[in-house]
Design a protein around this motif. Structure first.
Motif, PDB file in Angstrom:
ATOM      1  N   GLN A 284      22.142  -0.517  -0.042  1.00  0.00           N
ATOM      2  CA  GLN A 284      22.540   0.383  -1.115  1.00  0.00           C
ATOM      3  C   GLN A 284      21.383   0.734  -2.045  1.00  0.00           C
ATOM      4  O   GLN A 284      20.536  -0.096  -2.365  1.00  0.00           O
ATOM      5  N   TYR A 285      21.406   2.004  -2.498  1.00  0.00           N
ATOM      6  CA  TYR A 285      20.385   2.518  -3.407  1.00  0.00           C
ATOM      7  C   TYR A 285      21.070   3.371  -4.468  1.00  0.00           C
ATOM      8  O   TYR A 285      22.135   3.942  -4.222  1.00  0.00           O
ATOM      9  N   GLY A 286      20.460   3.456  -5.638  1.00  0.00           N
ATOM     10  CA  GLY A 286      21.036   4.242  -6.722  1.00  0.00           C
ATOM     11  C   GLY A 286      20.474   5.655  -6.776  1.00  0.00           C
ATOM     12  O   GLY A 286      19.646   6.053  -5.947  1.00  0.00           O
ATOM     13  N   ASP A 287      20.907   6.406  -7.769  1.00  0.00           N
ATOM     14  CA  ASP A 287      20.453   7.790  -7.926  1.00  0.00           C
ATOM     15  C   ASP A 287      18.966   7.894  -8.232  1.00  0.00           C
ATOM     16  O   ASP A 287      18.368   8.957  -8.070  1.00  0.00           O
ATOM     17  N   ALA A 288      18.371   6.806  -8.691  1.00  0.00           N
ATOM     18  CA  ALA A 288      16.950   6.844  -9.034  1.00  0.00           C
ATOM     19  C   ALA A 288      16.056   6.796  -7.788  1.00  0.00           C
ATOM     20  O   ALA A 288      14.850   6.995  -7.878  1.00  0.00           O
ATOM     21  N   SER A 289      16.638   6.544  -6.631  1.00  0.00           N
ATOM     22  CA  SER A 289      15.854   6.479  -5.400  1.00  0.00           C
ATOM     23  C   SER A 289      15.578   7.887  -4.881  1.00  0.00           C
ATOM     24  O   SER A 289      16.109   8.877  -5.383  1.00  0.00           O
ATOM     25  N   SER A 290      14.766   7.967  -3.847  1.00  0.00           N
ATOM     26  CA  SER A 290      14.365   9.271  -3.298  1.00  0.00           C
ATOM     27  C   SER A 290      15.248   9.736  -2.153  1.00  0.00           C
ATOM     28  O   SER A 290      14.975  10.767  -1.531  1.00  0.00           O
ATOM     29  N   TRP A 291      16.340   9.033  -1.859  1.00  0.00           N
ATOM     30  CA  TRP A 291      17.137   9.308  -0.665  1.00  0.00           C
ATOM     31  C   TRP A 291      17.787  10.690  -0.648  1.00  0.00           C
ATOM     32  O   TRP A 291      18.153  11.198   0.407  1.00  0.00           O
ATOM     33  N   GLN A 292      17.956  11.304  -1.796  1.00  0.00           N
ATOM     34  CA  GLN A 292      18.624  12.602  -1.830  1.00  0.00           C
ATOM     35  C   GLN A 292      17.646  13.773  -1.810  1.00  0.00           C
ATOM     36  O   GLN A 292      18.053  14.929  -1.943  1.00  0.00           O
ATOM     37  N   TYR A 293      16.364  13.468  -1.624  1.00  0.00           N
ATOM     38  CA  TYR A 293      15.352  14.509  -1.741  1.00  0.00           C
ATOM     39  C   TYR A 293      14.481  14.592  -0.493  1.00  0.00           C
ATOM     40  O   TYR A 293      14.674  13.866   0.470  1.00  0.00           O
ATOM     41  N   SER A 294      13.494  15.486  -0.533  1.00  0.00           N
ATOM     42  CA  SER A 294      12.550  15.609   0.573  1.00  0.00           C
ATOM     43  C   SER A 294      11.182  15.964   0.010  1.00  0.00           C
ATOM     44  O   SER A 294      11.058  16.379  -1.142  1.00  0.00           O
ATOM     45  N   GLY A 295      10.172  15.810   0.839  1.00  0.00           N
ATOM     46  CA  GLY A 295       8.814  16.045   0.386  1.00  0.00           C
ATOM     47  C   GLY A 295       7.942  14.848   0.717  1.00  0.00           C
ATOM     48  O   GLY A 295       8.464  13.767   1.039  1.00  0.00           O
ATOM     49  N   PRO A 296       6.630  14.990   0.668  1.00  0.00           N
ATOM     50  CA  PRO A 296       5.743  13.893   1.070  1.00  0.00           C
ATOM     51  C   PRO A 296       5.921  12.601   0.281  1.00  0.00           C
ATOM     52  O   PRO A 296       5.841  11.510   0.848  1.00  0.00           O
ATOM     53  N   ILE A 297       6.188  12.715  -1.009  1.00  0.00           N
ATOM     54  CA  ILE A 297       6.358  11.510  -1.820  1.00  0.00           C
ATOM     55  C   ILE A 297       7.715  10.880  -1.544  1.00  0.00           C
ATOM     56  O   ILE A 297       7.827   9.667  -1.328  1.00  0.00           O
ATOM     57  N   ALA A 298       8.764  11.691  -1.531  1.00  0.00           N
ATOM     58  CA  ALA A 298      10.117  11.183  -1.256  1.00  0.00           C
ATOM     59  C   ALA A 298      10.173  10.511   0.102  1.00  0.00           C
ATOM     60  O   ALA A 298      10.695   9.395   0.246  1.00  0.00           O
ATOM     61  N   TYR A 299       9.629  11.157   1.108  1.00  0.00           N
ATOM     62  CA  TYR A 299       9.673  10.598   2.457  1.00  0.00           C
ATOM     63  C   TYR A 299       8.845   9.324   2.585  1.00  0.00           C
ATOM     64  O   TYR A 299       9.247   8.384   3.276  1.00  0.00           O
ATOM     65  N   SER A 300       7.713   9.278   1.914  1.00  0.00           N
ATOM     66  CA  SER A 300       6.885   8.063   1.967  1.00  0.00           C
ATOM     67  C   SER A 300       7.635   6.887   1.359  1.00  0.00           C
ATOM     68  O   SER A 300       7.600   5.769   1.887  1.00  0.00           O
ATOM     69  N   GLN A 301       8.336   7.139   0.261  1.00  0.00           N
ATOM     70  CA  GLN A 301       9.117   6.081  -0.369  1.00  0.00           C
ATOM     71  C   GLN A 301      10.274   5.641   0.532  1.00  0.00           C
ATOM     72  O   GLN A 301      10.573   4.448   0.645  1.00  0.00           O
ATOM     73  N   MET A 302      10.917   6.597   1.194  1.00  0.00           N
ATOM     74  CA  MET A 302      12.025   6.264   2.091  1.00  0.00           C
ATOM     75  C   MET A 302      11.546   5.419   3.269  1.00  0.00           C
ATOM     76  O   MET A 302      12.232   4.493   3.705  1.00  0.00           O
ATOM     77  N   ILE A 303      10.377   5.740   3.800  1.00  0.00           N
ATOM     78  CA  ILE A 303       9.821   4.958   4.906  1.00  0.00           C
ATOM     79  C   ILE A 303       9.667   3.502   4.493  1.00  0.00           C
ATOM     80  O   ILE A 303      10.013   2.579   5.235  1.00  0.00           O
ATOM     81  N   GLU A 304       9.165   3.276   3.291  1.00  0.00           N
ATOM     82  CA  GLU A 304       8.990   1.908   2.804  1.00  0.00           C
ATOM     83  C   GLU A 304      10.326   1.195   2.672  1.00  0.00           C
ATOM     84  O   GLU A 304      10.440  -0.004   2.990  1.00  0.00           O
ATOM     85  N   MET A 305      11.365   1.914   2.235  1.00  0.00           N
ATOM     86  CA  MET A 305      12.682   1.299   2.107  1.00  0.00           C
ATOM     87  C   MET A 305      13.295   0.982   3.466  1.00  0.00           C
ATOM     88  O   MET A 305      13.939  -0.062   3.643  1.00  0.00           O
ATOM     89  N   VAL A 306      13.077   1.872   4.438  1.00  0.00           N
ATOM     90  CA  VAL A 306      13.576   1.629   5.796  1.00  0.00           C
ATOM     91  C   VAL A 306      12.912   0.403   6.397  1.00  0.00           C
ATOM     92  O   VAL A 306      13.569  -0.468   6.990  1.00  0.00           O
ATOM     93  N   LEU A 307      11.600   0.315   6.251  1.00  0.00           N
ATOM     94  CA  LEU A 307      10.868  -0.826   6.789  1.00  0.00           C
ATOM     95  C   LEU A 307      11.330  -2.124   6.146  1.00  0.00           C
ATOM     96  O   LEU A 307      11.497  -3.144   6.834  1.00  0.00           O
ATOM     97  N   LYS A 308      11.534  -2.097   4.855  1.00  0.00           N
ATOM     98  CA  LYS A 308      11.980  -3.301   4.150  1.00  0.00           C
ATOM     99  C   LYS A 308      13.351  -3.744   4.639  1.00  0.00           C
ATOM    100  O   LYS A 308      13.606  -4.942   4.845  1.00  0.00           O
ATOM    101  N   ALA A 309      14.242  -2.774   4.855  1.00  0.00           N
ATOM    102  CA  ALA A 309      15.601  -3.093   5.276  1.00  0.00           C
ATOM    103  C   ALA A 309      15.665  -3.562   6.719  1.00  0.00           C
ATOM    104  O   ALA A 309      16.284  -4.597   7.018  1.00  0.00           O
ATOM    105  N   LEU A 310      15.025  -2.833   7.603  1.00  0.00           N
ATOM    106  CA  LEU A 310      15.157  -3.125   9.023  1.00  0.00           C
ATOM    107  C   LEU A 310      14.200  -4.209   9.529  1.00  0.00           C
ATOM    108  O   LEU A 310      14.356  -4.690  10.652  1.00  0.00           O
ATOM    109  N   SER A 311      13.240  -4.576   8.690  1.00  0.00           N
ATOM    110  CA  SER A 311      12.307  -5.635   9.100  1.00  0.00           C
ATOM    111  C   SER A 311      12.714  -6.990   8.541  1.00  0.00           C
ATOM    112  O   SER A 311      12.080  -7.990   8.819  1.00  0.00           O
ATOM    113  N   ALA A 312      13.771  -6.984   7.730  1.00  0.00           N
ATOM    114  CA  ALA A 312      14.198  -8.234   7.095  1.00  0.00           C
ATOM    115  C   ALA A 312      14.803  -9.186   8.112  1.00  0.00           C
ATOM    116  O   ALA A 312      15.361  -8.784   9.119  1.00  0.00           O
TER     117      ALA A 312
END
Length: 312
Positions: A284-312
């Protein structure tokens, strides 16, 4: 969608991203060293004389692209009198005044821009383009359901004369994607889904836009059949999905943007029996996360969140 590609406004404000216009062809440009301007052709075929080195840029809902290019806009997108902003850019946009997403002429004039970038063709419809162009040179960037975020990003870069910087940003992003794929090593076998819950309703992201484009396109994660089904008829980045349909979602993991923690649907047996929820593979993530957006910064942040979640 970066954008309204924002799904948040697409739902809350009436799916404003539906029906956006897009145009074909490569923008042309000429330069004038004498007055420090360049003439560009935008996506709506306007001939726009833009500053060679713009200093005061307005790019509402294009802030991700601008910041990635090293440009701090003079105002930043907001909705509902500032209650909704792109919070994931809070650090980069510190001190930047808010402007309503509708870009009122008075507020735009007050910001004293030397360049106005429009992220959607609909934003300048019905004579609005002429009004904005009286305030400052107005350039409509590539947009629409068939335009990729990369194409939009490169067009923004062209307008602000930072194409070289944009290419560097994309190279770095692609390297990040490559490393993430190697770390995940899923090759489409591990399936995921992204949901957004607000107003006691669950929405599913389309597989070709926002976080869907990142997960299924760039990271090559598995796409559940329900996501494919919903995406075929999607008219915006996010589509409402009933609990009855979600009960059949076979994703191994779910990334949830939870805008309503008290939503009654979370207590519904249908929700509790969704495969990923039942197996506690819900992130789960809140509205302050980048999940609802797109762009190089948003996507880079999402990649880090995916790695953290799926590598745990």
């Amino acid at each position: 969608m970066k954008r309204w590609r924002s799904v948040k406004v697409a739902v809350v404000l009436g799916l404003v991203c539906v029906g956006l216009l897009s145009a074909c062809g490569s923008p042309k440009s000429t330069s004038s060293a004498a007055n420090g301007t360049r003439t560009l052709t935008d996506t709506l075929q306007h001939q726009v004389k833009v500053p060679s080195q713009p200093k005061r840029v307005i790019g509402s809902y294009l802030e991700d692209e601008l910041v990635a290019l090293g440009i701090k806009p003079v105002v930043q997108w907001s909705v509902k009198n500032g209650s909704g902003t792109q919070a994931y850019l809070k650090k980069q946009l510190k001190g930047v005044p808010l402007i309503d997403y509708s870009l009122p002429y008075e507020a735009v004039t007050k910001a004293q821009p030397d360049l106005i970038l429009m992220g959607t063709s609909s934003a300048v419809a019905n004579g609005k383009y002429a009004q904005y162009n009286k305030i400052a040179p107005t350039y409509v960037v590539k947009n629409g359901p068939k335009v990729t975020w990369r194409a939009t990003f490169m067009d923004v870069a062209k307008a602000v004369n930072r194409t070289s910087k944009a290419k560097t940003v994309l190279r770095q992003y692609d390297q990040k994607v490559k490393q993430a794929r190697q770390q995940l090593k899923t090759n489409g076998r591990h399936s995921v889904a992204v949901l957004w819950v607000t107003n006691n309703t669950a929405y599913m992201v389309s597989d070709k836009s926002a976080s869907g484009a990142l997960l299924y396109g760039d990271l090559k994660l598995g796409e559940p059949s329900l996501v494919k089904q919903v995406s075929k008829t999607a008219t915006a980045d996010w589509s409402a999905v009933s609990l009855e349909k979600l009960a059949k979602l076979k994703a191994d993991d779910i990334f949830l943007v939870n805008s309503q923690k008290s939503a009654s649907l979370f207590k519904d047996p249908l929700w509790e029996n969704i495969k990923a929820v039942k197996q506690q593979h819900l992130y789960q993530y809140g509205d302050a996360s980048s999940w609802q957006y797109s762009g190089p910064i948003a996507y880079s942040q999402m990649i880090e969140m995916v790695l953290k979640a799926l590598s745990a």
